[in-house]
Design an enzyme around this catalytic site. Structure first.
Site, mmCIF file in Angstrom:
data_model
loop_
_atom_site.group_PDB
_atom_site.id
_atom_site.type_symbol
_atom_site.label_atom_id
_atom_site.label_comp_id
_atom_site.label_asym_id
_atom_site.label_seq_id
_atom_site.Cartn_x
_atom_site.Cartn_y
_atom_site.Cartn_z
ATOM 1 C CG ASP A 180 -1.555 1.270 1.436
ATOM 2 O OD1 ASP A 180 -1.738 1.976 0.495
ATOM 3 O OD2 ASP A 180 -2.157 1.627 2.615
ATOM 4 C CG ASN B 209 -3.046 5.408 -1.021
ATOM 5 O OD1 ASN B 209 -3.151 4.187 -0.206
ATOM 6 N ND2 ASN B 209 -3.806 5.364 -2.048
ATOM 7 C CG ASP C 89 -5.961 3.171 0.586
ATOM 8 O OD1 ASP C 89 -4.902 2.443 0.456
ATOM 9 O OD2 ASP C 89 -6.431 3.479 -0.623
ATOM 10 C CG ASP D 230 -1.605 1.692 -3.935
ATOM 11 O OD1 ASP D 230 -0.343 1.690 -4.207
ATOM 12 O OD2 ASP D 230 -1.766 2.200 -2.677
ATOM 13 C CG ASP E 28 -11.798 -16.349 -13.399
ATOM 14 O OD1 ASP E 28 -11.105 -16.631 -12.292
ATOM 15 O OD2 ASP E 28 -13.048 -15.981 -13.294
ATOM 16 C CD GLU F 222 -9.367 -20.343 -12.325
ATOM 17 O OE1 GLU F 222 -9.396 -20.607 -11.073
ATOM 18 O OE2 GLU F 222 -10.268 -19.460 -12.561
#
Length: 553
Positions: free
Chosen positions: A41, A43, A45, A49, A214, A268
């Site tokens: 992370d 930032n 939060d 990200d 997927d 997958e």
């Protein structure tokens, strides 16, 4: 009517190995999967990200990997942690902006690596504009983008538990092979396929190097909607992969889009048998490059999907069957972990403090010397372990929460039995944030999901021995074509502790010896050989606990 692109296909390489494989960059690559929500992370939060990946890119590059696989980064309401996409051409706000994505792609290319992203097109979010329109009226142009019925057509269950049909406020039923918030697209509608191909071109034209697709074998549905056979009640995926047009649509996707780019694809193949795998990856069929075949990660699963004890000969037999199922026209993958599976050290190794490092390095040796393109999941290179969950509120995963409702609240399972099983099988083990330091180091804020409580002892700073061993293995694989294209042979398939196999290409042979136990086990190579790499200082004599050795014969 499909809109044909008219583009000429990319010229394919023709150089072959002595044993008949066509050389391709993705066969020689090592792939590292990033689950962005849990990586780093930037930032504060509490959510990983894209900027966080940029900041930690040196960690990935230092391993020597060739490709980063980025799990879904798209705009999503996150009913299934991003696998329910609301907008395919938009970055999820929690991950950043499209400029952040472009900067990440530029940084990855500058570091000499490539990027593949998830393609999730069996279903969308129920908040996607297509579905919002589809359910708005019978006459809406998007009505046929999804699969609707005036009544509940059959007894198909959702993979996540419960029925695969949900009744809308308008009275009709729609199909969702996963969560009700993930309605399945109607691939029999050519307009849907055109939309999907256009999305693919959008990302490929940005410079993305391919896709992990997927549950891609689920895209074709048998519209006669037969009831599920009794022997597939616990594993409906084996029916969902046998739709009548799945291979037609994958070939069309290849022709319409993929052949115009020099990219890699990996599907997958949840529910695809080893016998059916060549239908997806035989290069003469022009469908997919590779699939994730699940036999190795189902070795500890019973018919009901719950954990069961397993033996090393059972695991070895999987690799032999996989090798025999594919000839030189097909290419396998090698993986034991991802965002959907528990941590490999706790699953296949020994996560007790005295054996964690050795077993983590042994499993790295297996992954990086086995036949097939290897996939490493974030944290494998640190030897991260499972955690012990003691309360349902500690879980985040939708699958586990649904299982709690089905097995405990509405079923015969005790809480103790439920936690005993989930502590073996839960996907949440792999989704906890990465521990970078003894203080956690993932975020300066409140993490979206609790770190494993052992982060003070097991983190990136404290696990450099395992990390460097991964880097050494990857460098060796890159230097030795026999470890990529070499033929595979299991030398002792029935041995309960030792996994010994060879990789041979031309006149070069490597012998790999792995002791899957703490027992000191007698070993003689039987041939003149030179030690190349080991997780012990002196790779001679009997095999010690969780010892891994690589010899060049």
């Amino acid at each position: 009517m499909l809109i044909l692109t008219g583009n000429m296909p990319m010229p394919l390489p023709t150089e072959t190995t002595p044993n008949g494989y066509v050389k391709r960059w993705w066969k020689e690559a090592v792939v590292y999967q990033v689950y962005p929500r849990s990586f780093y992370d930037s930032n504060g939060d509490g959510i990983g990200d894209l900027r966080g990946i940029i900041e930690k890119l040196d960690h990935i590059k230092g391993l020597g990997v060739d490709v980063i696989w980025l799990s879904p980064h798209f705009d999503s309401p996150n009913a299934d942690n991003g696998y329910d996409i609301r907008e395919y051409r938009k970055v999820g706000a929690e991950f950043g902006t499209m400029q952040d994505f472009d900067d990440l792609l530029t940084a990855i290319k500058a570091a000499g690596m490539r990027l593949i992203i998830d393609l999730v097109v069996n279903h969308t979010s129920d908040e996607h504009e297509w579905f919002v329109e589809s359910r708005s009226s019978y006459n809406n142009p998007k009505r046929d983008y999804y699969i609707w019925s005036e009544h509940k057509p059959n007894d198909w269950p959702s993979i996540f538990g419960g029925p695969a049909w949900t009744q809308s406020p308008g009275g009709d039923w729609y199909l969702h092979l996963f969560d009700p918030k993930q309605p399945d697209l109607n691939w029999d509608n050519p307009e849907v396929r055109v939309e999907v191909y256009d999305i693919m071109r959008f990302w490929l034209d940005k410079g993305v190097d391919g896709f992990r697709m997927d549950v891609i074998p689920f895209i074709s549905k048998d519209k006669t909607f037969p009831n599920l056979p009794e022997d597939l009640r616990a594993k409906p995926q084996y029916l969902y992969t046998t739709g009548p047009h799945v291979h037609d649509y994958l070939h069309e996707m290849n022709t319409e889009v993929l052949q115009q780019y020099d990219v890699m694809t990996v599907g997958e193949a949840f529910g695809v048998t080893l016998q059916d795998t060549p239908k997806f990856v035989d290069e003469r069929r022009q469908e997919l490059d590779m699939v994730f075949q699940f036999a190795a990660v189902e070795v500890d699963r019973g018919p009901d999907g719950r954990w069961k004890p397993w033996t090393l000969p059972q695991l070895k037999a999987v690799f032999t069957r996989q090798d025999k199922a594919l000839d030189h026209h097909g290419w396998p993958t090698m993986f034991l972990s991802n965002h959907d599976n528990p941590r490999i050290v706790s699953r296949y190794g020994d996560d007790r403090p005295e054996w964690r490092e050795k077993s983590a390095m042994l499993l790295a040796t297996l992954i990086l010397t086995m036949k097939g393109t290897p996939f490493i999941y974030q944290g494998d290179e640190l030897g991260l372990t499972n955690r012990t969950f003691t309360h349902i509120d500690q879980f985040n995963d939708l699958w586990t929460k649904n299982a709690w409702q089905d097995e405990v609240e509405n079923g015969p399972c005790s809480e103790a039995d439920f936690f005993a099983n989930q502590n073996k099988v839960s996907r949440d083990h792999a989704r906890m944030p990465m521990p970078w330091t003894a203080q956690g180091g993932f975020t300066t804020g409140q993490a979206w999901f609790a770190l494993n409580p052992n982060f003070t002892e097991i983190n990136a700073e404290s696990s450099q021995t395992i990390y460097r061993f991964y880097a050494d293995l990857i460098a060796l694989r890159h230097a030795e074509p026999a470890l990529v294209y070499g033929d595979y042979s299991d030398l002792a398939p029935a041995h309960p502790h030792l996994f010994t196999y060879t990789r041979t290409l031309g006149d070069t042979t490597f012998l790999i010896c792995l002791n899957f136990s703490v027992e000191i086990t007698a070993f003689e190579s039987g041939v003149e050989s030179e030690p190349v790499l080991s997780n012990y200082a002196s790779p001679f004599g009997p095999m010690r606990g969780w010892e891994a050795r690589i010899y060049k014969v």
